[in-house]
Motif scaffolding. Sequence first.
Motif, mmCIF file in Angstrom:
data_model
loop_
_atom_site.group_PDB
_atom_site.id
_atom_site.type_symbol
_atom_site.label_atom_id
_atom_site.label_comp_id
_atom_site.label_asym_id
_atom_site.label_seq_id
_atom_site.Cartn_x
_atom_site.Cartn_y
_atom_site.Cartn_z
ATOM 1 N N GLY A 250 21.630 6.674 102.062
ATOM 2 C CA GLY A 250 22.323 7.940 101.833
ATOM 3 C C GLY A 250 23.362 8.300 102.873
ATOM 4 N N TYR A 251 23.416 7.541 103.977
ATOM 5 C CA TYR A 251 24.397 7.879 105.010
ATOM 6 C C TYR A 251 25.485 6.814 105.108
ATOM 7 C CZ TYR A 251 20.889 5.260 107.887
ATOM 8 O OH TYR A 251 19.989 4.350 108.385
ATOM 9 N N VAL A 252 26.583 7.189 105.757
ATOM 10 C CA VAL A 252 27.669 6.254 106.021
ATOM 11 C C VAL A 252 27.502 5.741 107.443
ATOM 12 C CG1 VAL A 252 29.294 7.304 104.404
ATOM 13 C CG2 VAL A 252 29.228 8.150 106.761
ATOM 14 N N PRO A 253 28.061 4.562 107.766
ATOM 15 C CA PRO A 253 28.889 3.702 106.919
ATOM 16 C C PRO A 253 28.043 2.726 106.101
ATOM 17 C CG PRO A 253 28.777 2.781 109.134
ATOM 18 C CD PRO A 253 27.980 4.057 109.167
ATOM 19 N N ALA A 254 28.711 2.221 105.046
ATOM 20 C CA ALA A 254 28.183 1.059 104.333
ATOM 21 C C ALA A 254 29.390 0.208 103.952
ATOM 22 C CB ALA A 254 27.417 1.486 103.092
ATOM 23 N N LEU A 255 29.217 -1.082 104.053
ATOM 24 C CA LEU A 255 30.317 -1.995 103.734
ATOM 25 C C LEU A 255 29.898 -2.878 102.571
ATOM 26 C CD1 LEU A 255 33.170 -2.937 104.728
ATOM 27 C CD2 LEU A 255 31.971 -4.742 106.000
ATOM 28 N N ASP A 256 30.632 -2.717 101.465
ATOM 29 C CA ASP A 256 30.435 -3.585 100.302
ATOM 30 C C ASP A 256 31.233 -4.861 100.562
ATOM 31 O OD1 ASP A 256 30.643 -4.896 97.884
ATOM 32 O OD2 ASP A 256 30.786 -3.043 96.710
ATOM 33 N N LEU A 257 30.517 -5.967 100.661
ATOM 34 C CA LEU A 257 31.184 -7.220 101.047
ATOM 35 C C LEU A 257 31.896 -7.884 99.879
ATOM 36 C CD1 LEU A 257 28.487 -8.740 103.455
ATOM 37 C CD2 LEU A 257 30.439 -7.282 104.010
ATOM 38 N N GLY A 258 31.729 -7.329 98.689
ATOM 39 C CA GLY A 258 32.456 -7.865 97.534
ATOM 40 C C GLY A 258 31.784 -9.059 96.905
ATOM 41 N N ASN A 259 30.600 -9.417 97.401
ATOM 42 C CA ASN A 259 29.871 -10.561 96.840
ATOM 43 C C ASN A 259 28.471 -10.153 96.411
ATOM 44 O OD1 ASN A 259 28.654 -10.047 99.246
ATOM 45 N ND2 ASN A 259 28.905 -12.094 100.124
ATOM 46 N N GLY A 260 28.335 -8.835 96.157
ATOM 47 C CA GLY A 260 27.025 -8.322 95.758
ATOM 48 C C GLY A 260 26.191 -7.856 96.943
ATOM 49 N N GLU A 261 26.701 -8.043 98.149
ATOM 50 C CA GLU A 261 25.955 -7.650 99.355
ATOM 51 C C GLU A 261 26.517 -6.347 99.917
ATOM 52 O OE1 GLU A 261 23.395 -9.135 100.814
ATOM 53 O OE2 GLU A 261 23.351 -11.054 99.770
ATOM 54 N N LEU A 262 25.595 -5.494 100.344
ATOM 55 C CA LEU A 262 25.986 -4.259 101.027
ATOM 56 C C LEU A 262 25.414 -4.319 102.440
ATOM 57 C CD1 LEU A 262 27.267 -1.346 100.258
ATOM 58 C CD2 LEU A 262 24.899 -0.580 100.536
ATOM 59 N N LEU A 263 26.280 -4.098 103.433
ATOM 60 C CA LEU A 263 25.824 -4.114 104.824
ATOM 61 C C LEU A 263 25.885 -2.687 105.360
ATOM 62 C CD1 LEU A 263 24.882 -6.019 107.120
ATOM 63 C CD2 LEU A 263 27.285 -6.248 107.784
ATOM 64 N N THR A 264 24.786 -2.252 105.972
ATOM 65 C CA THR A 264 24.736 -0.901 106.547
ATOM 66 C C THR A 264 24.433 -1.015 108.041
ATOM 67 O OG1 THR A 264 22.376 -0.612 106.098
ATOM 68 C CG2 THR A 264 23.908 0.114 104.373
ATOM 69 N N GLU A 265 24.470 0.134 108.705
ATOM 70 C CA GLU A 265 24.249 0.278 110.154
ATOM 71 C C GLU A 265 25.516 -0.154 110.915
ATOM 72 O OE1 GLU A 265 21.617 1.998 111.204
ATOM 73 O OE2 GLU A 265 20.901 2.005 109.144
ATOM 74 N N GLY A 266 26.176 0.866 111.459
ATOM 75 C CA GLY A 266 27.460 0.644 112.112
ATOM 76 C C GLY A 266 27.491 -0.531 113.079
ATOM 77 N N PRO A 267 26.540 -0.612 114.026
ATOM 78 C CA PRO A 267 26.607 -1.723 114.991
ATOM 79 C C PRO A 267 26.502 -3.096 114.336
ATOM 80 C CG PRO A 267 25.261 0.057 115.872
ATOM 81 C CD PRO A 267 25.550 0.407 114.428
ATOM 82 N N ALA A 268 25.728 -3.188 113.248
ATOM 83 C CA ALA A 268 25.635 -4.477 112.541
ATOM 84 C C ALA A 268 26.947 -4.776 111.818
ATOM 85 C CB ALA A 268 24.476 -4.442 111.542
ATOM 86 N N ILE A 269 27.530 -3.746 111.212
ATOM 87 C CA ILE A 269 28.774 -3.951 110.464
ATOM 88 C C ILE A 269 29.888 -4.421 111.396
ATOM 89 C CG2 ILE A 269 30.587 -2.811 109.114
ATOM 90 C CD1 ILE A 269 28.404 -0.909 108.023
ATOM 91 N N VAL A 270 30.039 -3.733 112.528
ATOM 92 C CA VAL A 270 31.185 -4.099 113.387
ATOM 93 C C VAL A 270 31.021 -5.500 113.966
ATOM 94 C CG1 VAL A 270 31.892 -1.721 113.885
ATOM 95 C CG2 VAL A 270 30.272 -2.853 115.447
ATOM 96 N N GLN A 271 29.786 -5.890 114.241
ATOM 97 C CA GLN A 271 29.589 -7.245 114.784
ATOM 98 C C GLN A 271 29.818 -8.292 113.714
ATOM 99 O OE1 GLN A 271 26.424 -7.779 117.911
ATOM 100 N NE2 GLN A 271 25.765 -5.832 117.019
ATOM 101 N N TYR A 272 29.398 -7.988 112.482
ATOM 102 C CA TYR A 272 29.650 -8.921 111.387
ATOM 103 C C TYR A 272 31.161 -9.115 111.223
ATOM 104 C CZ TYR A 272 30.178 -10.705 106.679
ATOM 105 O OH TYR A 272 30.561 -11.469 105.604
ATOM 106 N N LEU A 273 31.884 -8.005 111.230
ATOM 107 C CA LEU A 273 33.341 -8.091 111.069
ATOM 108 C C LEU A 273 33.975 -8.890 112.205
ATOM 109 C CD1 LEU A 273 34.097 -4.447 109.867
ATOM 110 C CD2 LEU A 273 34.207 -6.546 108.483
ATOM 111 N N ALA A 274 33.525 -8.621 113.425
ATOM 112 C CA ALA A 274 34.086 -9.346 114.575
ATOM 113 C C ALA A 274 33.830 -10.848 114.427
ATOM 114 C CB ALA A 274 33.471 -8.821 115.868
ATOM 115 N N ASP A 275 32.656 -11.201 113.948
ATOM 116 C CA ASP A 275 32.326 -12.629 113.820
ATOM 117 C C ASP A 275 33.103 -13.303 112.689
ATOM 118 O OD1 ASP A 275 30.595 -12.488 115.952
ATOM 119 O OD2 ASP A 275 28.817 -12.140 114.705
ATOM 120 N N GLN A 276 33.510 -12.501 111.692
ATOM 121 C CA GLN A 276 34.319 -13.059 110.605
ATOM 122 C C GLN A 276 35.778 -13.238 111.013
ATOM 123 O OE1 GLN A 276 32.750 -14.107 107.728
ATOM 124 N NE2 GLN A 276 31.052 -13.498 109.055
ATOM 125 N N ALA A 277 36.166 -12.609 112.102
ATOM 126 C CA ALA A 277 37.568 -12.669 112.552
ATOM 127 C C ALA A 277 37.604 -13.010 114.037
ATOM 128 C CB ALA A 277 38.253 -11.326 112.293
#
Length: 202
Positions: free
Chosen positions: A50-77
Amino acid sequence: MKLYFSPGACSLSPHIVLREAGFDFTLEKVNLRNRQTASGVDYTTINPKGYVPALDLGNGELLTEGPAIVQYLADQAPQSHLAPPCGTLERARVQEWLTFIGTELHKSFSPLFNPAASDDSKEAARANLARRLPIAAQALDSRPYLTGETFSVADAYLFTVLTWAGLVNVDLSPWPALRAYQERVGARPSVQAALEAEGLKR
Ligand SMILES: N[C@@H](CCC(=O)N[C@@H](CS)C(=O)NCC(=O)O)C(=O)O
């Protein structure tokens, strides 16, 4: 990818990181009062938390929890150098800051935004911030960013949390290093663009 956000909330941190890393993404605003998305969907059907942020990865996966999201993004780039490689002490330092910001700063601001919070819990939150903000200020006395010379995902999060100080009357003037940091990070094109996209630029 699609980021579910609320203007100025902690979702600003992954929003900044998406822009820093140059990802192609869309935004969808969430009304946190009635938990409806801008397109009229019950947000809890997308993110049961029910809270933000959430990142829809476009492949059926939703990633939540800000610190996890930002690290995932950093690792993808990795070319963006927004976080050091996994498994290094340098990466643990970024995680140390992300955890500090999340548990000691972010969650101390939360009662100050909650009309239902008691005066006692608000006082305790202010006291906690007065004890914890100097820790960040001290680090920034000697370097431009939390972990050194390079902007990292931890800086996107700290900048976001510091923007709340003015909204709930937390005076940052005792810590000039924090004020200078706000100016420095706030001048980054990614941050300017994120603030503008969230309708927060004056
Ligand atoms: N543990 C979550 C906390 C996220 C969080 O606190 N989100 C706030 C905005 S800053 C929110 O959506 N609050 C609305 C609610 O909890 O109902 C994270 O780190 O991502």
